[in-house]
Scaffold this motif. Sequence first.
Motif, PDB file in Angstrom:
ATOM      1  N   LYS A 199       0.817  -1.210   0.000  1.00  0.00           N
ATOM      2  CA  LYS A 199       0.000   0.000   0.000  1.00  0.00           C
ATOM      3  C   LYS A 199       0.856   1.268   0.000  1.00  0.00           C
ATOM      4  O   LYS A 199       0.374   2.353   0.333  1.00  0.00           O
ATOM      5  N   ILE A 200       2.109   1.155  -0.419  1.00  0.00           N
ATOM      6  CA  ILE A 200       3.020   2.293  -0.422  1.00  0.00           C
ATOM      7  C   ILE A 200       2.472   3.399  -1.335  1.00  0.00           C
ATOM      8  O   ILE A 200       1.999   3.139  -2.433  1.00  0.00           O
ATOM      9  N   PHE A 201       2.515   4.624  -0.859  1.00  0.00           N
ATOM     10  CA  PHE A 201       2.001   5.744  -1.648  1.00  0.00           C
ATOM     11  C   PHE A 201       2.801   7.029  -1.404  1.00  0.00           C
ATOM     12  O   PHE A 201       3.305   7.640  -2.352  1.00  0.00           O
ATOM     13  N   ASP A 202       2.919   7.433  -0.138  1.00  0.00           N
ATOM     14  CA  ASP A 202       3.478   8.747   0.195  1.00  0.00           C
ATOM     15  C   ASP A 202       4.873   8.947  -0.359  1.00  0.00           C
ATOM     16  O   ASP A 202       5.185  10.004  -0.926  1.00  0.00           O
ATOM     17  N   ILE A 203       5.718   7.946  -0.188  1.00  0.00           N
ATOM     18  CA  ILE A 203       7.111   8.071  -0.620  1.00  0.00           C
ATOM     19  C   ILE A 203       7.183   8.266  -2.129  1.00  0.00           C
ATOM     20  O   ILE A 203       7.922   9.117  -2.634  1.00  0.00           O
ATOM     21  N   VAL A 204       6.403   7.481  -2.858  1.00  0.00           N
ATOM     22  CA  VAL A 204       6.415   7.566  -4.317  1.00  0.00           C
ATOM     23  C   VAL A 204       5.863   8.910  -4.776  1.00  0.00           C
ATOM     24  O   VAL A 204       6.426   9.567  -5.659  1.00  0.00           O
ATOM     25  N   TYR A 205       4.771   9.330  -4.177  1.00  0.00           N
ATOM     26  CA  TYR A 205       4.140  10.588  -4.586  1.00  0.00           C
ATOM     27  C   TYR A 205       5.060  11.780  -4.322  1.00  0.00           C
ATOM     28  O   TYR A 205       5.174  12.691  -5.149  1.00  0.00           O
ATOM     29  N   ALA A 206       5.725  11.791  -3.175  1.00  0.00           N
ATOM     30  CA  ALA A 206       6.594  12.916  -2.818  1.00  0.00           C
ATOM     31  C   ALA A 206       7.888  12.914  -3.620  1.00  0.00           C
ATOM     32  O   ALA A 206       8.462  13.980  -3.877  1.00  0.00           O
ATOM     33  N   LEU A 248      -7.287  -7.403  -2.873  1.00  0.00           N
ATOM     34  CA  LEU A 248      -7.074  -8.820  -3.172  1.00  0.00           C
ATOM     35  C   LEU A 248      -5.597  -9.188  -3.091  1.00  0.00           C
ATOM     36  O   LEU A 248      -5.247 -10.322  -2.737  1.00  0.00           O
ATOM     37  N   ALA A 249      -4.718  -8.234  -3.419  1.00  0.00           N
ATOM     38  CA  ALA A 249      -3.284  -8.498  -3.332  1.00  0.00           C
ATOM     39  C   ALA A 249      -2.806  -8.554  -1.888  1.00  0.00           C
ATOM     40  O   ALA A 249      -1.832  -9.247  -1.570  1.00  0.00           O
ATOM     41  N   VAL A 250      -3.510  -7.837  -1.003  1.00  0.00           N
ATOM     42  CA  VAL A 250      -3.102  -7.779   0.407  1.00  0.00           C
ATOM     43  C   VAL A 250      -3.675  -8.942   1.207  1.00  0.00           C
ATOM     44  O   VAL A 250      -3.066  -9.401   2.179  1.00  0.00           O
ATOM     45  N   ILE A 251      -4.849  -9.448   0.813  1.00  0.00           N
ATOM     46  CA  ILE A 251      -5.527 -10.502   1.578  1.00  0.00           C
ATOM     47  C   ILE A 251      -4.647 -11.731   1.818  1.00  0.00           C
ATOM     48  O   ILE A 251      -4.612 -12.256   2.943  1.00  0.00           O
ATOM     49  N   PRO A 252      -3.912 -12.248   0.815  1.00  0.00           N
ATOM     50  CA  PRO A 252      -3.060 -13.421   1.100  1.00  0.00           C
ATOM     51  C   PRO A 252      -2.026 -13.148   2.189  1.00  0.00           C
ATOM     52  O   PRO A 252      -1.731 -14.039   2.996  1.00  0.00           O
ATOM     53  N   VAL A 253      -1.480 -11.944   2.216  1.00  0.00           N
ATOM     54  CA  VAL A 253      -0.493 -11.602   3.243  1.00  0.00           C
ATOM     55  C   VAL A 253      -1.148 -11.639   4.625  1.00  0.00           C
ATOM     56  O   VAL A 253      -0.582 -12.163   5.592  1.00  0.00           O
TER      57      VAL A 253
END
Length: 296
Positions: free
Chosen positions: A235-242, A281-286
Motif C-alpha cells: 500500500k506504499i504511496f506517500d514516498i512515491v508521490y513525494a 485482493l493483493a493484500v488478503i493473502p499476506v
Amino acid sequence: MASKRSFKAIPFLVPLLILISIFVLYPIAATIYYSLYDPRSSSLSLNNYVTVLTSTNPLYALISRSVSTTPPWGALLHNILWVTIHVPVVTLLGMAIAYILKFYVRGSTLIKAMLFTGIVIPPAIGGLIVRFIFDAQIGLVPKAFSLLGIEPLSRTWTSYPETALLALILGSIWIWLGFSVTVFSAALETIPRSHVEAAKLFGASDWQIFYRVIAPQLKPAAVIVVVMTALWDMKIFDIVYASTQGGPGGSSTVLALVMYDYFSRALDYYRAAAVAVILTLAVIPVIFIAIRRMEK
C-alpha cells in the motif's frame, strides 16, 4: 444464565454494529459495486478491471502488455518487485543489526534511536529526503559513485526510468529499517542469556550461537516484520508521490498511486474502485498468512 447475559449485551452492541455498517461494510460493498459498474452501458461488468489491467498508458497501467527489459513494467509488478527486494533485506538486515547492537556494541540506545528516525518522520518527508539522497548535485549516493568513477550511477537516480524505482526501494529500506531493528531488539530481550552462555561453554562459535540458538527464537518476530513490511510495501504511496509521482514515464508508479490518479486526476471513480479491489485482493493473502502463522 449465559443467554440472559448475551441478551442484555445486545443494546450495547447495536451502536457498534451501526458504526461498523456505516464506515466499514457499506464502503466495502459500494467499492465492489462501483468497480463493476460500467457508466457507458449502465450495467455491471468486468470492463473496468480489463481497462486498468491492460491500459497502455504508463501512468495508469497495472500490468504492461509487453514484457520489457526496462521500466515501466506496470504498477502491480512494481509492487511485487518492491516486496521481493524490500522484505528480505529489511528482515535480515534488521535482525543482524539488532543482534550486533545487543551483544557487541555498548550504549546502542543512541544508534537505535537514529535508526528509528525513519519511522517517526512523515512518509512524505521521507520521500523528499530519499529524492535528495539520490540527487546528482547534493545526494550522497551519486557523489559516492562519482568518486568511484561509475558514471551511469552518478546521475540523479529518480530522473531516469532505469533507476527511479530502485532508488525508492533502497530509500524505503532506510525508512523502514528502524521498525525491523526495534522488533528484533525487543525479541532478543526475551531470550535468556543463559542459553548463550551454555552454548559458549560447549565451544560454539559466534556464528553457531546466532544460527542455532538465537535465530530459531526470533522466528515469531521475523513473522511480524515480514508481514508488516509486506503490507506496507503493497500500500506504499506517500514516498512515491513525494519523490517521483510515479515518473519518469510511469517507471516508479505503484498500485496506490494508480488508484489516486484515477480518483483525483482522471475523476474516474469506477476504475479507481477497481484498482482498490485489486489492491485489497493483493493484500488478503499476506493477512491470511499472518493469521495462520500467529495461530501456530
